[in-house]
Design an enzyme around this catalytic site. Structure first.
Site, PDB file in Angstrom:
ATOM      1  N   LEU A  39       0.868  -1.174   0.000  1.00 54.97           N
ATOM      2  CA  LEU A  39       0.000   0.000   0.000  1.00 54.97           C
ATOM      3  C   LEU A  39       0.905   1.224   0.000  1.00 54.97           C
ATOM      4  CD1 LEU A  39      -2.698  -0.949   2.701  1.00 54.97           C
ATOM      5  CD2 LEU A  39      -2.900  -1.123   0.212  1.00 54.97           C
ATOM      6  N   ASP A  40       0.489   2.271  -0.695  1.00 54.05           N
ATOM      7  CA  ASP A  40       1.270   3.506  -0.688  1.00 54.05           C
ATOM      8  C   ASP A  40       1.451   3.998   0.740  1.00 54.05           C
ATOM      9  OD1 ASP A  40       1.281   3.396  -3.435  1.00 54.05           O
ATOM     10  OD2 ASP A  40      -0.357   4.832  -3.683  1.00 54.05           O
ATOM     11  N   LYS A  41       2.495   4.769   0.952  1.00 54.54           N
ATOM     12  CA  LYS A  41       2.823   5.268   2.284  1.00 54.54           C
ATOM     13  C   LYS A  41       1.606   5.846   3.015  1.00 54.54           C
ATOM     14  CE  LYS A  41       5.470   8.951   4.566  1.00 54.54           C
ATOM     15  NZ  LYS A  41       6.343  10.124   4.340  1.00 54.54           N
ATOM     16  N   ARG A  96      -5.303   5.479  -7.865  1.00 54.68           N
ATOM     17  CA  ARG A  96      -5.066   6.920  -7.955  1.00 54.68           C
ATOM     18  C   ARG A  96      -4.947   7.377  -9.408  1.00 54.68           C
ATOM     19  NH1 ARG A  96       0.020   7.716  -4.161  1.00 54.68           N
ATOM     20  NH2 ARG A  96      -0.399   9.917  -4.578  1.00 54.68           N
TER      21      ARG A  96
END
Length: 343
Positions: free
Chosen positions: A153-155, A263
């Site tokens: 997962l992105d930060k 995104r």
């Protein structure tokens, strides 16, 4: 085809000796394939590495060629060294553990936590936290005491993640995530707060994704890129000051797992994530169309409004279908409440 395998653990942390009798298959077989069939808890990559490193012997002599043709009835001895300590050091970072057993660990990742050590983030990552938390229960991924990360997962994306604690679990989860649920049980669901409201109640975005041609830190929809498919359903729309939909809440499910996929796809569709300054910077003025409470919450958000709320896998050891859901974290719950309020 039948063969046999027996394990003889060494004392303490001295490794393990496996004595294997090659099966009677009617013809000779590759050494790495025989071992893969009879050592199911070790990946083929790991077994090849053991062969090349001289840890496999037949007739008292090391055999370092994975393609060596094994004859029926030959005795193969595999010396499995102890898993070495992971290069990233364990760090005592609090974790929200949802489920854990000898094979897997499922957790709720908070915002701001990088998953894997990389340039600029050599420590303080989820991997560092898992090494410290799991300790001796990590039997080794490829001979190294580290958790098996099979997805990221992105930060600043929150939500459910699963990691493997041994080679067998790592192989199974890797295969499940590579299949993306097309033939198996895997499901990954995300809650996404976006600007605007789609014209339809649900849909699919099927657009290839590749590295952005100019901004190398970004991804973009590009012909010739890797296939990427996102399914979405609108759960709720929120009205702005002019009485028209200004934002909406979407439930998204992935059929592929590209970097920044949701995104990129939603931004390309004209509905970027609220708070996403990378893929939705041109929509910042949308905040002027919501009520004052929502505008304050949006300004304070400081991250893309994306949460991995659903995870379903087939357990690597038992085959049981396991399902978890995670409610919205505090910041996104506040955003939802503020957007629902009268503008």
């Amino acid at each position: 085809m039948q063969g046999s395998s027996s394990h003889h653990p060494g004392a303490g942390n001295t490794g393990e000796r496996r004595i294997i009798t090659a099966p009677a298959a009617g013809k000779s077989q590759r050494l790495d394939r025989v071992l893969a069939d009879l050592c199911e808890d070790l990946s083929r990559t790991r077994l090849k590495a053991l062969i090349v490193a001289g840890h496999v012997s037949i007739g008292g002599a090391p055999v370092q060629d994975p393609a060596y043709q094994v004859r029926a009835g030959e005795t193969i001895i595999v010396e499995v060294p102890p898993a070495v300590p992971a290069e990233p050091e364990g760090e005592n970072i609090p974790l929200d553990i949802v489920y854990e057993d000898d094979d897997i660990i499922v957790l709720n990742k908070p915002r701001g936590l990088v998953v894997h050590p990389a340039a600029g983030h050599e420590s303080g990552t989820l991997v560092n936290a898992l090494i410290a938390h799991c300790g001796g229960s990590l039997s080794g991924i490829g001979g190294v005491k580290r958790p098996g990360i099979v997805h990221r997962l992105d930060k600043d994306t929150t939500g459910l993640m699963v990691a493997a604690k041994n080679d067998r679990a790592h192989q199974s989860l890797t295969a499940q995530f590579a299949d993306h649920g097309r033939t198996g049980a895997l499901r990954r669901g995300y809650m996404a707060f976006v600007w605007g409201a789609p014209a339809r109640p649900q849909g699919t975005i099927d657009q290839p994704i590749d590295r952005h041609p100019f901004a190398r830190e970004k991804m973009a929809v590009r012909q010739g890129g890797r296939p990427a498919i996102t399914h979405w359903e609108m759960l709720e729309s929120f009205t702005g000051r002019d009485g028209k939909p200004v934002a909406s809440l979407l439930a998204c499910q992935l059929e592929t797992g590209r970097t920044h996929q949701i995104r990129v796809h939603l931004g390309h569709a004209g509905h970027p994530l609220i708070g996403d300054d990378v893929y939705g910077s041109g929509f910042r003025t949308k905040a002027n169309q919501v009520g004052p409470a929502a505008k304050t919450v949006v300004a304070a958000l400081g991250r893309q409004a994306l949460h991995a709320y659903l995870l379903q896998i087939e357990h690597p050891a038992t085959g049981e279908i396991m399902h978890w859901q995670s409610g919205l974290p505090e910041d996104l719950a506040l955003l939802e409440k503020a957007l629902r309020a009268a503008p």
